[in-house]
Scaffold this motif. Sequence first.
Motif, PDB file in Angstrom:
ATOM      1  N   ALA A   1       0.817  -1.225   0.000  1.00  0.00           N
ATOM      2  CA  ALA A   1       0.000   0.000   0.000  1.00  0.00           C
ATOM      3  C   ALA A   1       0.848   1.272   0.000  1.00  0.00           C
ATOM      4  O   ALA A   1       0.529   2.212  -0.739  1.00  0.00           O
ATOM      5  CB  ALA A   1      -0.963  -0.006   1.178  1.00  0.00           C
ATOM      6  N   PRO A   2       1.940   1.374   0.778  1.00  0.00           N
ATOM      7  CA  PRO A   2       2.730   2.608   0.717  1.00  0.00           C
ATOM      8  C   PRO A   2       3.326   2.873  -0.663  1.00  0.00           C
ATOM      9  O   PRO A   2       3.358   4.023  -1.122  1.00  0.00           O
ATOM     10  CB  PRO A   2       3.829   2.390   1.761  1.00  0.00           C
ATOM     11  N   TRP A   3       3.770   1.805  -1.339  1.00  0.00           N
ATOM     12  CA  TRP A   3       4.329   1.989  -2.683  1.00  0.00           C
ATOM     13  C   TRP A   3       3.236   2.355  -3.682  1.00  0.00           C
ATOM     14  O   TRP A   3       3.427   3.213  -4.552  1.00  0.00           O
ATOM     15  CB  TRP A   3       5.059   0.723  -3.138  1.00  0.00           C
ATOM     16  N   GLY A   4       2.107   1.700  -3.590  1.00  0.00           N
ATOM     17  CA  GLY A   4       0.992   2.022  -4.479  1.00  0.00           C
ATOM     18  C   GLY A   4       0.494   3.444  -4.259  1.00  0.00           C
ATOM     19  O   GLY A   4       0.189   4.163  -5.217  1.00  0.00           O
ATOM     20  N   ALA A   5       0.418   3.860  -2.977  1.00  0.00           N
ATOM     21  CA  ALA A   5      -0.015   5.228  -2.670  1.00  0.00           C
ATOM     22  C   ALA A   5       0.984   6.238  -3.223  1.00  0.00           C
ATOM     23  O   ALA A   5       0.589   7.277  -3.766  1.00  0.00           O
ATOM     24  CB  ALA A   5      -0.179   5.404  -1.168  1.00  0.00           C
ATOM     25  N   ALA A   6       2.285   5.929  -3.106  1.00  0.00           N
ATOM     26  CA  ALA A   6       3.302   6.837  -3.643  1.00  0.00           C
ATOM     27  C   ALA A   6       3.169   6.938  -5.158  1.00  0.00           C
ATOM     28  O   ALA A   6       3.280   8.035  -5.733  1.00  0.00           O
ATOM     29  CB  ALA A   6       4.698   6.358  -3.253  1.00  0.00           C
ATOM     30  N   LEU A   7       2.911   5.811  -5.807  1.00  0.00           N
ATOM     31  CA  LEU A   7       2.758   5.811  -7.265  1.00  0.00           C
ATOM     32  C   LEU A   7       1.526   6.609  -7.693  1.00  0.00           C
ATOM     33  O   LEU A   7       1.588   7.416  -8.635  1.00  0.00           O
ATOM     34  CB  LEU A   7       2.668   4.368  -7.757  1.00  0.00           C
ATOM     35  N   VAL A   8       0.428   6.423  -6.989  1.00  0.00           N
ATOM     36  CA  VAL A   8      -0.818   7.116  -7.348  1.00  0.00           C
ATOM     37  C   VAL A   8      -0.703   8.617  -7.078  1.00  0.00           C
ATOM     38  O   VAL A   8      -1.083   9.443  -7.919  1.00  0.00           O
ATOM     39  CB  VAL A   8      -2.010   6.498  -6.575  1.00  0.00           C
ATOM     40  N   VAL A   9      -0.154   8.997  -5.914  1.00  0.00           N
ATOM     41  CA  VAL A   9       0.002  10.423  -5.601  1.00  0.00           C
ATOM     42  C   VAL A   9       1.019  11.057  -6.545  1.00  0.00           C
ATOM     43  O   VAL A   9       0.835  12.198  -6.997  1.00  0.00           O
ATOM     44  CB  VAL A   9       0.384  10.626  -4.117  1.00  0.00           C
ATOM     45  N   GLY A  10       2.078  10.325  -6.879  1.00  0.00           N
ATOM     46  CA  GLY A  10       3.038  10.834  -7.860  1.00  0.00           C
ATOM     47  C   GLY A  10       2.392  11.057  -9.217  1.00  0.00           C
ATOM     48  O   GLY A  10       2.666  12.056  -9.890  1.00  0.00           O
ATOM     49  N   GLY A  11       1.533  10.137  -9.630  1.00  0.00           N
ATOM     50  CA  GLY A  11       0.803  10.320 -10.882  1.00  0.00           C
ATOM     51  C   GLY A  11      -0.117  11.527 -10.831  1.00  0.00           C
ATOM     52  O   GLY A  11      -0.251  12.256 -11.813  1.00  0.00           O
ATOM     53  N   LEU A  12      -0.749  11.733  -9.682  1.00  0.00           N
ATOM     54  CA  LEU A  12      -1.612  12.899  -9.514  1.00  0.00           C
ATOM     55  C   LEU A  12      -0.807  14.193  -9.623  1.00  0.00           C
ATOM     56  O   LEU A  12      -1.214  15.137 -10.312  1.00  0.00           O
ATOM     57  CB  LEU A  12      -2.335  12.835  -8.168  1.00  0.00           C
ATOM     58  N   VAL A  13       0.356  14.232  -8.969  1.00  0.00           N
ATOM     59  CA  VAL A  13       1.206  15.419  -9.022  1.00  0.00           C
ATOM     60  C   VAL A  13       1.690  15.657 -10.452  1.00  0.00           C
ATOM     61  O   VAL A  13       1.707  16.795 -10.941  1.00  0.00           O
ATOM     62  CB  VAL A  13       2.390  15.283  -8.039  1.00  0.00           C
ATOM     63  N   ALA A  14       2.083  14.567 -11.150  1.00  0.00           N
ATOM     64  CA  ALA A  14       2.547  14.711 -12.536  1.00  0.00           C
ATOM     65  C   ALA A  14       1.430  15.227 -13.437  1.00  0.00           C
ATOM     66  O   ALA A  14       1.666  16.095 -14.289  1.00  0.00           O
ATOM     67  CB  ALA A  14       3.069  13.373 -13.045  1.00  0.00           C
ATOM     68  N   SER A  15       0.220  14.719 -13.258  1.00  0.00           N
ATOM     69  CA  SER A  15      -0.888  15.193 -14.099  1.00  0.00           C
ATOM     70  C   SER A  15      -1.235  16.643 -13.781  1.00  0.00           C
ATOM     71  O   SER A  15      -1.571  17.414 -14.691  1.00  0.00           O
ATOM     72  CB  SER A  15      -2.106  14.288 -13.936  1.00  0.00           C
ATOM     73  N   MET A  16      -1.147  17.050 -12.500  1.00  0.00           N
ATOM     74  CA  MET A  16      -1.382  18.448 -12.153  1.00  0.00           C
ATOM     75  C   MET A  16      -0.305  19.333 -12.776  1.00  0.00           C
ATOM     76  O   MET A  16      -0.601  20.412 -13.304  1.00  0.00           O
ATOM     77  CB  MET A  16      -1.408  18.630 -10.630  1.00  0.00           C
ATOM     78  N   GLY A  17       0.948  18.882 -12.728  1.00  0.00           N
ATOM     79  CA  GLY A  17       2.030  19.653 -13.340  1.00  0.00           C
ATOM     80  C   GLY A  17       1.849  19.782 -14.840  1.00  0.00           C
ATOM     81  O   GLY A  17       2.070  20.853 -15.420  1.00  0.00           O
ATOM     82  N   TYR A  18       1.432  18.699 -15.480  1.00  0.00           N
ATOM     83  CA  TYR A  18       1.180  18.742 -16.923  1.00  0.00           C
ATOM     84  C   TYR A  18       0.041  19.705 -17.237  1.00  0.00           C
ATOM     85  O   TYR A  18       0.110  20.469 -18.205  1.00  0.00           O
ATOM     86  CB  TYR A  18       0.861  17.346 -17.452  1.00  0.00           C
ATOM     87  N   GLY A  19      -1.012  19.667 -16.426  1.00  0.00           N
ATOM     88  CA  GLY A  19      -2.145  20.569 -16.645  1.00  0.00           C
ATOM     89  C   GLY A  19      -1.740  22.029 -16.502  1.00  0.00           C
ATOM     90  O   GLY A  19      -2.118  22.870 -17.325  1.00  0.00           O
ATOM     91  N   VAL A  20      -0.966  22.342 -15.469  1.00  0.00           N
ATOM     92  CA  VAL A  20      -0.506  23.721 -15.279  1.00  0.00           C
ATOM     93  C   VAL A  20       0.408  24.127 -16.427  1.00  0.00           C
ATOM     94  O   VAL A  20       0.314  25.241 -16.960  1.00  0.00           O
ATOM     95  CB  VAL A  20       0.202  23.879 -13.915  1.00  0.00           C
ATOM     96  N   GLY A  21       1.292  23.214 -16.838  1.00  0.00           N
ATOM     97  CA  GLY A  21       2.197  23.515 -17.944  1.00  0.00           C
ATOM     98  C   GLY A  21       1.464  23.735 -19.257  1.00  0.00           C
ATOM     99  O   GLY A  21       1.831  24.605 -20.045  1.00  0.00           O
ATOM    100  N   SER A  22       0.426  22.953 -19.498  1.00  0.00           N
ATOM    101  CA  SER A  22      -0.311  23.116 -20.751  1.00  0.00           C
ATOM    102  C   SER A  22      -1.186  24.366 -20.734  1.00  0.00           C
ATOM    103  O   SER A  22      -1.517  24.901 -21.786  1.00  0.00           O
ATOM    104  CB  SER A  22      -1.163  21.881 -21.038  1.00  0.00           C
ATOM    105  N   LEU A  23      -1.551  24.855 -19.544  1.00  0.00           N
ATOM    106  CA  LEU A  23      -2.336  26.081 -19.458  1.00  0.00           C
ATOM    107  C   LEU A  23      -1.464  27.334 -19.469  1.00  0.00           C
ATOM    108  O   LEU A  23      -1.981  28.438 -19.644  1.00  0.00           O
ATOM    109  CB  LEU A  23      -3.190  26.080 -18.185  1.00  0.00           C
ATOM    110  N   ALA A  24      -0.163  27.178 -19.277  1.00  0.00           N
ATOM    111  CA  ALA A  24       0.705  28.351 -19.176  1.00  0.00           C
ATOM    112  C   ALA A  24       0.741  29.139 -20.480  1.00  0.00           C
ATOM    113  O   ALA A  24       0.657  30.373 -20.461  1.00  0.00           O
ATOM    114  CB  ALA A  24       2.115  27.923 -18.769  1.00  0.00           C
ATOM    115  N   GLN A  25       0.874  28.458 -21.609  1.00  0.00           N
ATOM    116  CA  GLN A  25       0.957  29.158 -22.898  1.00  0.00           C
ATOM    117  C   GLN A  25      -0.343  29.878 -23.245  1.00  0.00           C
ATOM    118  O   GLN A  25      -0.310  31.059 -23.605  1.00  0.00           O
ATOM    119  CB  GLN A  25       1.351  28.177 -24.010  1.00  0.00           C
TER     120      GLN A  25
END
Length: 196
Positions: free
Chosen positions: A68-92
Amino acid sequence: TVSENPSNFSEQVQRVPRFVLMGLFVLAGLYTLYFARAVLIPVALAMILSWILSPAVRGLKRRLRLPAPWGAALVVGGLVASMGYGVGSLAQPAKEWIDKAPGMLRQVEIKLRDIRESVKEVSKITEKAEQITGQNGAGKAEVAVAQPSLFSRTLVATPAFLASVISTLILAYLLLAYGGTLTRQFVRMLPTVAEK
């Protein structure tokens, strides 16, 4: 007025309608929630995120046998990456919109010029009416309060926003990784089967 006699005071309190007391308790609760929002909002968001993302953690645990700790880290990391991608795609698009904003504001100003002229005419009529009635505003001082710029307000609000986002993500990770264990420990602490 409240008398010095405590029994008199309790009689007066008993005469107060129950809905008034409930209203005061509700107001006190809302007042407390308002001032505790810096703590309560990240906790509430973390709980909602953990409820939304827990099926993904369980799926990783079941299919890939990830703890569970590894899965939670993977899922939260994916969430952070998708948020970063969303912010990056909205910047332009945001930069392009900010670049176009002065031109759009000029167009709006041109369209509102007629309204501004009619407001000036109304204010002239109001000034004339005040002069006729003798209330020409003599002795009145105008005070203009300088408002902070958008940039300075953003700089002030950014650290608090980032702290709230980081604390929400950390709490969501902890709830995803150890929430089931904490719930089981809490249930074990309850003495009777009915309470469990």
